[in-house]
Design an enzyme around this catalytic site. Structure first.
Site, PDB file in Angstrom:
ATOM      1  N   LYS A 114      -6.120  36.039 124.440  1.00 12.12           N
ATOM      2  CA  LYS A 114      -5.184  35.323 123.558  1.00 12.12           C
ATOM      3  C   LYS A 114      -5.786  35.090 122.180  1.00 12.12           C
ATOM      4  CE  LYS A 114      -1.680  33.715 126.534  1.00 12.12           C
ATOM      5  NZ  LYS A 114      -0.743  32.703 126.970  1.00 12.12           N
ATOM      6  N   LYS A 196       3.004  44.902 133.775  1.00 11.17           N
ATOM      7  CA  LYS A 196       3.744  43.823 134.435  1.00 11.17           C
ATOM      8  C   LYS A 196       5.000  43.441 133.644  1.00 11.17           C
ATOM      9  CE  LYS A 196       2.511  39.470 134.207  1.00 11.17           C
ATOM     10  NZ  LYS A 196       2.035  38.093 134.339  1.00 11.17           N
ATOM     11  N   LYS A 199       7.468  37.534 130.802  1.00 10.64           N
ATOM     12  CA  LYS A 199       8.547  36.762 130.165  1.00 10.64           C
ATOM     13  C   LYS A 199       8.416  36.682 128.646  1.00 10.64           C
ATOM     14  CE  LYS A 199       6.716  32.234 131.569  1.00 10.64           C
ATOM     15  NZ  LYS A 199       5.617  32.088 130.641  1.00 10.64           N
TER      16      LYS A 199
END
Ligand code: AQP
Length: 331
Positions: A114, A196, A199
């Site tokens: 991140k 994957k 969201k």
């Protein structure tokens, strides 16, 4: 009678809850509600580690809460609440910070990823994310934590912090275990079936939101990336078709082999249309319930308030014990 085990989990209210979240996480939570004492939070404090637009963020968090209920999480069985409504999460985080080494926190893979992704905003919260997660889990003396692959390292850190504290003082925290669901399917992106379904994916065609309309679902599945070979089969060299078979199986409860046999020679168009219809049927009641609940904000807030009160009662006990053990003067 044996005390039921305590289960803790939460999801950050960012983007849209996807079919991946539903199949991979929430469907397991639904069965766990009957067997365990469960707490499921909207991890809104965690989501602040990246910049959010305040008005949108508030709406998204409320929508997630309504979606928790619409998927079948039941406030009569589980404690459902917003993390930010229980101040003990932040308070315990501070204490646990003092028992976590900078070296440990900076080694976390998610922190490194991140930090790379948000180079303009490598804030302290990003590094402290796993300590807040440790506080979430340890506050409720959780026994089991359902975790996906990317959170395993954080759970290990939670265990280390808990054991460190228990050894320095005396047994205070239950040391939690990872809960590996009996059946846990990983759902992949419709645009890149080797990644994957996520969201926060900016490509709306890559994901199916649990509240997408039937038309959106059918179209997205129609456009899902597959290969050009005509046979429906589950295999490593056919990630797109295999992903659709996994989804088909998860939403119908039928075995992958039986579905592959049935559709082997029917062509991709017919197969995709059948998968689309099955997903639409699975999500139809979720969408209807979501729409009903969204129109009743008072009810949603009353469930959230009650959840936060129940959570606070438990959290307060743990925090008081921790404050006493570290030597803070009692209030
Ligand atoms: N594709 C998936 N298949 C199966 N399970 C999944 N989960 C997530 N995606 C899949 C499970 O859902 C829970 C919440 O995970 P998450 O918050 O990491 O969700 P995400 O969709 O992967 O979120 P992002 O894109 O990483 O967004 P941010 O960083 O904003 O939260 C977990 O139990 C996970 O296993």
């Amino acid at each position: 009678m044996d005390k039921k085990k305590v289960v803790y989990s939460g999801i950050q209210p960012t983007g849209c809850l996807t079919l991946g979240n539903y199949i991979g996480a929430v469907s397991n939570w639904l069965t766990m509600q009957d067997e365990y004492d469960c707490l499921f939070s909207i991890a809104d404090l965690h989501a602040l580690t990246v910049r959010q637009v305040p008005a949108d963020f508030r709406k998204t968090a409320l929508r997630f809460f309504a979606q928790y209920l619409a998927m079948g999480l039941d406030p009569k069985k589980s404690i459902l609440y917003f993390q930010s409504h229980v101040p003990q999460h932040a308070e315990l985080t501070w204490i646990l910070n003092c028992f976590t080494y900078v070296g440990e926190a900076s080694r976390m893979t998610q922190f490194k990823d991140k930090s790379q992704k948000h180079l303009d905003n490598v804030n302290m919260g990003l590094m402290d994310y796993p300590v807040l997660m440790a506080a979430d889990i340890l506050l409720y003396q959780s026994d089991l934590v359902p975790v996906g692959g990317d959170q395993k390292q954080h759970l290990e850190l939670t265990r280390d912090i808990a054991m460190r504290f228990n050894n320095l003082y005396s047994p205070t925290f239950v040391v939690p275990e990872a809960y590996i669901p009996k059946q846990g399917a990983k759902i992949c992106s419709l645009a890149d079936p080797t990644a994957k379904m996520s969201k926060s994916d900016p490509d709306a065609n890559a994901t199916i939101s649990i509240i997408d309309s039937p038309e959106e679902i059918i179209n997205k599945i129609k456009r899902a990336v597959t290969d050009s070979e005509p046979h429906v089969a589950y295999s490593e060299d056919k990630p797109g078709i295999s992903n659709l078979l996994t989804i088909f199986s998860a939403v119908t409860g039928r075995g992958i082999d039986s579905l592959a046999d049935e559709y082997r020679d029917k062509g991709y168009a017919a197969f995709k249309s059948a998968v689309g219809e099955a997903v639409v049927e699975k999500l139809r009641p979720v969408r209807a319930e979501f729409e009903r609940l969204s129109a009743d904000k008072d009810y949603l807030m009353s469930v959230a308030r009650e959840g936060a009160e129940r959570a606070q009662r438990i959290a307060y006990k743990t925090l008081a014990k921790v404050y006493r053990k570290v030597g803070l003067v009692e209030r």
